[in-house]
Design a protein around this motif. Structure first.
Motif, PDB file in Angstrom:
ATOM      1  N   GLY A 172      31.197  35.456  36.162  1.00 30.54           N
ATOM      2  CA  GLY A 172      31.713  34.763  37.326  1.00 30.54           C
ATOM      3  C   GLY A 172      32.892  35.486  37.943  1.00 30.54           C
ATOM      4  N   VAL A 173      33.189  35.145  39.193  1.00 33.46           N
ATOM      5  CA  VAL A 173      34.373  35.651  39.900  1.00 33.46           C
ATOM      6  C   VAL A 173      35.004  34.478  40.646  1.00 33.46           C
ATOM      7  CG1 VAL A 173      33.527  38.016  40.143  1.00 33.46           C
ATOM      8  CG2 VAL A 173      33.027  36.324  41.930  1.00 33.46           C
ATOM      9  N   THR A 174      36.325  34.503  40.793  1.00 33.66           N
ATOM     10  CA  THR A 174      37.036  33.481  41.555  1.00 33.66           C
ATOM     11  C   THR A 174      37.947  34.132  42.587  1.00 33.66           C
ATOM     12  OG1 THR A 174      39.013  33.286  40.143  1.00 33.66           O
ATOM     13  CG2 THR A 174      37.055  32.017  39.496  1.00 33.66           C
ATOM     14  N   ILE A 175      38.094  33.463  43.723  1.00 31.85           N
ATOM     15  CA  ILE A 175      39.071  33.824  44.747  1.00 31.85           C
ATOM     16  C   ILE A 175      39.894  32.568  45.008  1.00 31.85           C
ATOM     17  CG2 ILE A 175      39.431  34.615  47.109  1.00 31.85           C
ATOM     18  CD1 ILE A 175      36.780  36.070  46.945  1.00 31.85           C
ATOM     19  N   THR A 176      41.187  32.630  44.679  1.00 31.82           N
ATOM     20  CA  THR A 176      42.001  31.410  44.666  1.00 31.82           C
ATOM     21  C   THR A 176      43.392  31.655  45.224  1.00 31.82           C
ATOM     22  OG1 THR A 176      42.789  31.893  42.418  1.00 31.82           O
ATOM     23  CG2 THR A 176      40.774  30.585  42.611  1.00 31.82           C
ATOM     24  N   ASN A 177      44.121  30.553  45.399  1.00 36.36           N
ATOM     25  CA  ASN A 177      45.536  30.673  45.732  1.00 36.36           C
ATOM     26  C   ASN A 177      46.273  31.345  44.583  1.00 36.36           C
ATOM     27  OD1 ASN A 177      45.076  29.293  48.119  1.00 36.36           O
ATOM     28  ND2 ASN A 177      45.754  27.318  47.306  1.00 36.36           N
ATOM     29  N   GLY A 178      47.304  32.123  44.928  1.00 34.83           N
ATOM     30  CA  GLY A 178      48.083  32.797  43.894  1.00 34.83           C
ATOM     31  C   GLY A 178      49.073  31.854  43.238  1.00 34.83           C
ATOM     32  N   GLN A 179      49.711  32.344  42.195  1.00 34.55           N
ATOM     33  CA  GLN A 179      50.744  31.560  41.538  1.00 34.55           C
ATOM     34  C   GLN A 179      51.938  31.412  42.465  1.00 34.55           C
ATOM     35  OE1 GLN A 179      51.580  32.558  37.303  1.00 34.55           O
ATOM     36  NE2 GLN A 179      50.229  34.278  37.692  1.00 34.55           N
ATOM     37  N   GLY A 180      52.649  30.313  42.306  1.00 36.18           N
ATOM     38  CA  GLY A 180      53.813  30.061  43.147  1.00 36.18           C
ATOM     39  C   GLY A 180      55.104  30.219  42.380  1.00 36.18           C
ATOM     40  N   GLU A 220      25.442  32.931  17.235  1.00 32.92           N
ATOM     41  CA  GLU A 220      26.763  32.327  16.981  1.00 32.92           C
ATOM     42  C   GLU A 220      27.905  33.202  17.512  1.00 32.92           C
ATOM     43  OE1 GLU A 220      23.934  31.552  13.504  1.00 32.92           O
ATOM     44  OE2 GLU A 220      24.683  33.302  14.607  1.00 32.92           O
ATOM     45  N   LEU A 221      27.595  34.413  17.930  1.00 29.09           N
ATOM     46  CA  LEU A 221      28.612  35.380  18.336  1.00 29.09           C
ATOM     47  C   LEU A 221      28.787  35.392  19.848  1.00 29.09           C
ATOM     48  CD1 LEU A 221      30.523  37.748  17.543  1.00 29.09           C
ATOM     49  CD2 LEU A 221      28.549  39.273  17.857  1.00 29.09           C
ATOM     50  N   GLY A 222      30.039  35.422  20.280  1.00 25.72           N
ATOM     51  CA  GLY A 222      30.357  35.559  21.693  1.00 25.72           C
ATOM     52  C   GLY A 222      31.435  36.602  21.884  1.00 25.72           C
ATOM     53  N   ILE A 223      31.236  37.502  22.841  1.00 29.65           N
ATOM     54  CA  ILE A 223      32.202  38.559  23.132  1.00 29.65           C
ATOM     55  C   ILE A 223      32.504  38.518  24.619  1.00 29.65           C
ATOM     56  CG2 ILE A 223      32.701  41.030  23.020  1.00 29.65           C
ATOM     57  CD1 ILE A 223      30.503  41.234  20.880  1.00 29.65           C
ATOM     58  N   GLY A 224      33.782  38.341  24.983  1.00 25.73           N
ATOM     59  CA  GLY A 224      34.126  38.182  26.378  1.00 25.73           C
ATOM     60  C   GLY A 224      35.231  39.111  26.846  1.00 25.73           C
ATOM     61  N   ILE A 225      35.178  39.453  28.123  1.00 26.89           N
ATOM     62  CA  ILE A 225      36.264  40.192  28.787  1.00 26.89           C
ATOM     63  C   ILE A 225      36.545  39.491  30.109  1.00 26.89           C
ATOM     64  CG2 ILE A 225      35.756  42.425  27.733  1.00 26.89           C
ATOM     65  CD1 ILE A 225      34.385  43.214  30.351  1.00 26.89           C
ATOM     66  N   SER A 226      37.780  39.524  30.550  1.00 32.66           N
ATOM     67  CA  SER A 226      38.151  38.909  31.814  1.00 32.66           C
ATOM     68  C   SER A 226      39.412  39.566  32.344  1.00 32.66           C
ATOM     69  CB  SER A 226      38.357  37.394  31.651  1.00 32.66           C
ATOM     70  OG  SER A 226      39.224  37.106  30.567  1.00 32.66           O
ATOM     71  N   GLY A 227      39.627  39.405  33.627  1.00 38.60           N
ATOM     72  CA  GLY A 227      40.808  39.983  34.249  1.00 38.60           C
ATOM     73  C   GLY A 227      41.262  39.156  35.429  1.00 38.60           C
ATOM     74  N   ASN A 228      42.571  39.094  35.633  1.00 43.54           N
ATOM     75  CA  ASN A 228      43.161  38.319  36.724  1.00 43.54           C
ATOM     76  C   ASN A 228      44.157  39.198  37.470  1.00 43.54           C
ATOM     77  OD1 ASN A 228      43.607  35.565  37.991  1.00 43.54           O
ATOM     78  ND2 ASN A 228      45.703  36.090  37.422  1.00 43.54           N
ATOM     79  N   PHE A 229      44.037  39.234  38.799  1.00 37.71           N
ATOM     80  CA  PHE A 229      44.859  40.113  39.618  1.00 37.71           C
ATOM     81  C   PHE A 229      45.432  39.301  40.783  1.00 37.71           C
ATOM     82  CE2 PHE A 229      41.102  42.127  37.914  1.00 37.71           C
ATOM     83  CZ  PHE A 229      41.635  43.154  37.131  1.00 37.71           C
ATOM     84  N   GLU A 230      46.760  39.268  40.888  1.00 37.31           N
ATOM     85  CA  GLU A 230      47.370  38.475  41.947  1.00 37.31           C
ATOM     86  C   GLU A 230      48.833  38.836  42.131  1.00 37.31           C
ATOM     87  OE1 GLU A 230      48.233  34.253  40.913  1.00 37.31           O
ATOM     88  OE2 GLU A 230      47.090  34.715  39.099  1.00 37.31           O
ATOM     89  N   GLY A 231      49.399  38.291  43.199  1.00 39.30           N
ATOM     90  CA  GLY A 231      50.815  38.443  43.454  1.00 39.30           C
ATOM     91  C   GLY A 231      51.540  37.150  43.143  1.00 39.30           C
ATOM     92  N   VAL A 232      52.753  37.258  42.648  1.00 36.41           N
ATOM     93  CA  VAL A 232      53.600  36.101  42.365  1.00 36.41           C
ATOM     94  C   VAL A 232      54.855  36.242  43.215  1.00 36.41           C
ATOM     95  CG1 VAL A 232      54.809  34.776  40.606  1.00 36.41           C
ATOM     96  CG2 VAL A 232      52.726  36.020  40.004  1.00 36.41           C
ATOM     97  N   GLN A 233      55.056  35.295  44.136  1.00 37.45           N
ATOM     98  CA  GLN A 233      56.174  35.374  45.059  1.00 37.45           C
ATOM     99  C   GLN A 233      57.011  34.100  45.018  1.00 37.45           C
ATOM    100  OE1 GLN A 233      53.999  36.208  48.704  1.00 37.45           O
ATOM    101  NE2 GLN A 233      54.555  38.369  48.583  1.00 37.45           N
ATOM    102  N   SER A 234      58.290  34.250  45.347  1.00 35.93           N
ATOM    103  CA  SER A 234      59.203  33.115  45.391  1.00 35.93           C
ATOM    104  C   SER A 234      60.199  33.329  46.517  1.00 35.93           C
ATOM    105  CB  SER A 234      59.924  32.970  44.042  1.00 35.93           C
ATOM    106  OG  SER A 234      60.834  31.894  44.077  1.00 35.93           O
ATOM    107  N   PHE A 235      60.605  32.223  47.153  1.00 44.22           N
ATOM    108  CA  PHE A 235      61.541  32.283  48.268  1.00 44.22           C
ATOM    109  C   PHE A 235      62.744  31.404  47.977  1.00 44.22           C
ATOM    110  CE2 PHE A 235      57.423  33.362  49.884  1.00 44.22           C
ATOM    111  CZ  PHE A 235      57.654  34.381  50.794  1.00 44.22           C
ATOM    112  N   GLY A 236      63.902  31.831  48.468  1.00 43.53           N
ATOM    113  CA  GLY A 236      65.128  31.073  48.294  1.00 43.53           C
ATOM    114  C   GLY A 236      65.323  30.060  49.407  1.00 43.53           C
TER     115      GLY A 236
END
Length: 304
Positions: A172-180, A220-236
């Motif tokens: 699967g793939v996801t396209i989502t809002n980034g972390q805040g 009974e065996l499961g082998i997984g790989i995954s990756g997450n790529f995003e920007g984390v931004q904060s404002f004052g």
């Protein structure tokens, strides 16, 4: 303008009630309701003497998670999960999952909404369901509230499964809002690590992929790989950018589970690059290994 917003809200509520009553009134549709909760007994810090190291054994409420799954048609379904989380400051409520999905076939399903981030194994397998996991505590790296690995996301998710004679692949793939990050601007987003349910501080969306293989020779065996790529931004408070980080998370997981043996292992690698140039690039890792063995179909001693 305010009256217009209220009128629109009422229209949405009435439409929701109409759809709900139509669904519940149709015998072809079915909803399944479940709930998970836990009560603990453990040593806790003495709140009456915060400066000391004294502790008091006490009962404490954990999480209460209410879950509903509904089949809305031959290929359409919906999931909602509300979590009530107890802490020393009271009880907070959060939408853990809320999405609608459409199934084209086994190879492709599409979902829109909020869900548990499909990175690694534990986060989507157990998450709020403490009753379902073998251990009393969740591994720190994926523990809710630790903000080490993001645990929720809001957006679009395309996923599926493909089976051949030697192996079954889940992907699967996801396209989502980034972390805040913490913000005192009009967005109202607070708390680094949030899934940004109602807005996105980032100019680019987050992207995630996941792939898990189940060999037919060893089901009974499961082998997984995954990756997450995003920007984390904060404002004052002056809307000035105070945090701008490009984050990459890579995960590898391994499971072997049968009627007696439960072996789980996960490894996470973090690569954070500060685009403001003050902190440079930081690399870190987190992992756990867990082994349990069932005795007499009742007892599961384990080590982690």
């Amino acid at each position: 303008m305010e009256k217009g917003i209220k009128r629109m809200a009422w229209h949405i509520i009435l439409l929701t009630l109409f759809v709900t009553s139509s669904v519940l009134g149709n015998s072809a549709y079915a909803f399944e309701f479940r709930g998970f909760g836990d009560i603990n007994y453990a040593d806790a810090k003495n709140e009456a003497a915060p400066a000391s190291d004294s502790k008091i054994a006490a009962f404490r409420l954990g999480q209460l998670s209410l879950h509903a799954h509904g089949d809305l048609g031959e290929n359409l379904d919906a999931v909602t999960e509300i979590a009530f989380i107890s802490s020393s400051s009271g009880v907070s409520t959060a939408i853990a999952r809320l999405f609608i999905g459409y199934r084209f076939d086994d190879m492709l399903r599409v979902r829109a909404g909020k869900w548990h981030k499909p990175i690694g194994y534990w986060n989507t397998t157990y998450h709020h369901g403490t009753l379902l996991q073998t251990t009393i505590e969740t591994p720190l790296v994926v523990k809710i509230g630790s903000t080490i690995v993001p645990i929720h996301e809001t957006g679009l998710w395309a996923l599926g499964s493909y089976s051949t004679e030697p192996v079954r692949l889940d992907y699967g793939v996801t396209i989502t809002n980034g972390q805040g990050g913490t913000s005192t601007t009009a967005t109202g987003i607070t708390g680094i690590g949030g899934s940004n349910d109602t807005a996105d501080l980032n100019t680019d969306k987050a992207f995630l992929f996941h792939l898990r293989a189940h060999p037919s020779a060893i089901p009974e065996l499961g082998i997984g790989i995954s990756g997450n790529f995003e920007g984390v931004q904060s404002f004052g408070s002056t809307s000035a950018l105070t945090l701008d980080v490009t984050q990459q998370i890579y995960a590898v997981d391994l499971q072997f589970i049968n009627q007696q043996i439960e072996f789980l292992a996960e490894y996470f690698y973090f690569n954070d690059k500060d685009k403001l140039g003050t902190a440079g690039t930081n690399k870190s890792a987190g992992s756990y290994v867990q082994l349990g063995y069932t005795i007499a179909n009742r007892y599961i001693p384990y080590a982690r």
